[in-house]
Design a protein around this motif. Structure first.
Motif, PDB file in Angstrom:
ATOM      1  N   LEU A 180       6.325  -1.415  -0.109  1.00  0.00           N
ATOM      2  CA  LEU A 180       7.037  -0.685  -1.135  1.00  0.00           C
ATOM      3  C   LEU A 180       7.255  -1.513  -2.401  1.00  0.00           C
ATOM      4  N   TYR A 181       7.743  -2.733  -2.238  1.00  0.00           N
ATOM      5  CA  TYR A 181       8.081  -3.496  -3.443  1.00  0.00           C
ATOM      6  C   TYR A 181       6.840  -4.031  -4.149  1.00  0.00           C
ATOM      7  N   PHE A 182       5.873  -4.530  -3.389  1.00  0.00           N
ATOM      8  CA  PHE A 182       4.664  -5.088  -4.004  1.00  0.00           C
ATOM      9  C   PHE A 182       3.505  -4.089  -4.034  1.00  0.00           C
ATOM     10  N   CYS A 183       3.830  -2.828  -3.757  1.00  0.00           N
ATOM     11  CA  CYS A 183       2.849  -1.728  -3.860  1.00  0.00           C
ATOM     12  C   CYS A 183       1.622  -1.949  -2.979  1.00  0.00           C
ATOM     13  N   GLU A 184       1.828  -2.529  -1.796  1.00  0.00           N
ATOM     14  CA  GLU A 184       0.736  -2.696  -0.841  1.00  0.00           C
ATOM     15  C   GLU A 184       0.696  -1.450   0.050  1.00  0.00           C
ATOM     16  N   TYR A 185       0.346  -0.329  -0.576  1.00  0.00           N
ATOM     17  CA  TYR A 185       0.469   0.964   0.089  1.00  0.00           C
ATOM     18  C   TYR A 185      -0.429   1.108   1.310  1.00  0.00           C
ATOM     19  N   GLU A 186      -1.492   0.330   1.366  1.00  0.00           N
ATOM     20  CA  GLU A 186      -2.388   0.426   2.521  1.00  0.00           C
ATOM     21  C   GLU A 186      -1.702  -0.006   3.818  1.00  0.00           C
ATOM     22  N   LYS A 187      -0.602  -0.761   3.690  1.00  0.00           N
ATOM     23  CA  LYS A 187       0.144  -1.223   4.861  1.00  0.00           C
ATOM     24  C   LYS A 187       1.315  -0.313   5.197  1.00  0.00           C
ATOM     25  N   PHE A 188       1.553   0.683   4.338  1.00  0.00           N
ATOM     26  CA  PHE A 188       2.797   1.454   4.440  1.00  0.00           C
ATOM     27  C   PHE A 188       2.942   2.172   5.776  1.00  0.00           C
ATOM     28  N   PHE A 248       4.606   5.657  -6.179  1.00  0.00           N
ATOM     29  CA  PHE A 248       3.175   5.621  -6.486  1.00  0.00           C
ATOM     30  C   PHE A 248       2.863   6.492  -7.700  1.00  0.00           C
ATOM     31  N   LEU A 249       3.422   7.703  -7.747  1.00  0.00           N
ATOM     32  CA  LEU A 249       3.096   8.649  -8.815  1.00  0.00           C
ATOM     33  C   LEU A 249       3.711   8.272 -10.158  1.00  0.00           C
TER      34      LEU A 249
END
Length: 410
Positions: free
Chosen positions: A283-291, A327-328
């Motif tokens: 969430l904080y570092f925008c590593e969305y692939e791990k979300f 994200f948006l």
């Protein structure tokens, strides 16, 4: 000052929850039941034993019940004799000490109703504010074992009042953790996050929760309720939090087959920290692939947690809204395919998720299913606030006019 061990009643409350709701493998259930019975026999916890066999449908060992009942009756006779002797031959302090010993004994064996009456009797004597706070916190732990949250709320209010009358620094810090735990259990996650994060630098409440568990609670509740700037200040830049999470993430895996029960607990909590750390970074570092990988691990832990298990569905829904909204924010429009790739999910799944969020009013966006595009609708915050003020003002004027009409008629 040496750390207090985890209160046995809190430990047994966790085990009771796992046996009742945890969906454990049969061998784990057998092991947990054995640990519970061992503690019950060792400490003569008859009221607690009754809770277990009533709630879990265990077969009652009448011989064990008789032995424990006799032990408790004999101890109560002994306490009453000491109190009577103190009244006749000693001073007020000795009477109070004898009454307090009886109250503490009743609390330790889990007898909620008689414990409350016994502590009320002690409070009628000359007792300092610090001792009153300690007695109240003791009762809160007993009420948490019995799942009596309304009763725990009343006791917390009493403890807060006592702290304003003269509680010391350590007891005030302990009360923060008790209040945070209660807030987490009752889904006041914003309050829980604030109090848990306040507590990490001065934590001493080891009789209620471990520090490692407090860190996990602080991060999970904070991610859901705090802004990015506050997360940076209070979580990312907190050495107490990051040291625990990073150490767990870097720890080598352990072999469950060669680990003791205590080592297994430590290993399980480190695994939880690994998922919490991944969710924080996602969430904080925008590593969305791990979300979603991290979210799955956190949800599995929450389902087995005494305080958070009732809020799993709520947390899963709300944290996904947080991720999608964040994200948006970076786009005026984005394709479903590229957003799905970022989160490592299918476009169909994401389409369903976003549609539900938009319908619930949680995302300001429009979905063009034909073109496969999500368009964001950024609202002017000042204009939105202006319209809210106008709407509230109109409602207030209408109420005033109706009231004026009633007064005029009278």
């Amino acid at each position: 000052m040496a750390e207090e061990p985890l209160d046995l009643r809190i430990d047994l409350a966790n085990k009771k929850f796992l046996l009742k709701e945890g969906n454990l493998p049969e061998e784990d259930k057998i092991a947990l039941k054995s640990e519970v019975l061992e503690a019950v026999k060792k400490h003569n916890l008859l009221p607690i034993y009754k809770c277990f066999y009533k709630e879990l449908g265990w077969e009652v060992d009448q011989e064990l019940v008789s032995v424990m009942q006799k032990f408790i009756d004999d101890k109560l006779i002994e306490f009453d004799a000491k109190a009577k002797d103190a009244e006749e031959n000693l001073g007020e302090t000795e009477v109070r000490d004898a009454m307090l010993a009886k109250a503490m004994f009743l609390s330790e064996v889990g007898d909620k109703e008689n414990t409350v009456e016994a502590f009320k009797a002690v409070n009628l004597k000359a007792v300092g504010v610090g001792s009153k706070i300690d007695m109240t916190l003791n009762q809160i732990r007993l009420f948490l074992f019995h799942g009596d949250l309304p009763g725990a709320r009343d006791l917390l209010e009493n403890a807060r009042r006592l702290c304003t009358e003269g509680g010391d620094w350590e007891r005030k810090n302990k009360l923060k953790v008790y209040s945070a735990a209660f807030a987490a259990a009752t889904r006041d996650l914003s309050t829980a996050a604030d109090l848990f994060l306040e507590s990490v630098t001065t934590f001493t409440t080891t009789e209620l929760l471990s520090f490692d568990l407090v860190v996990a609670y602080a991060v999970v509740t904070g991610l859901l309720t705090l802004s990015r700037t506050v997360i940076k200040k209070r979580i990312i830049d907190s050495p107490e939090v990051t040291s625990i999470l990073e150490a767990s993430a870097a720890a080598p895996p352990t072999d469950p087959s060669t680990s003791s029960p205590e080592e297994k607990k430590v290993a399980e909590l480190k695994k939880v920290h690994t998922f919490v750390h991944k969710l924080l970074r996602a969430l904080y570092f925008c590593e969305y692939e791990k979300f979603f990988e991290a979210l799955t691990g956190v949800a599995e832990w929450m389902q087995k947690d005494l305080l958070l298990h009732k809020h799993v569905r709520y947390f899963l829904r709300e944290i996904r809204y947080v991720a999608y909204s964040q994200f948006l924010e970076s786009y005026k429009s984005v394709t479903l395919n590229s957003m799905a790739d970022a989160f490592r999910v299918t476009p169909e799944f994401l389409d369903t998720e976003l549609a539900a969020a938009v319908a619930a009013g949680r995302l300001s966006a429009q979905i063009d299913r034909v073109a496969g595009i999500v368009e964001t609708n950024r609202q002017d915050q000042r204009a939105t606030q202006f319209h809210q003020v106008v709407k509230q003002g109109d409602a207030l004027l209408s109420r005033v006019q109706r009231l004026a009409g009633v007064i005029h008629l009278e």
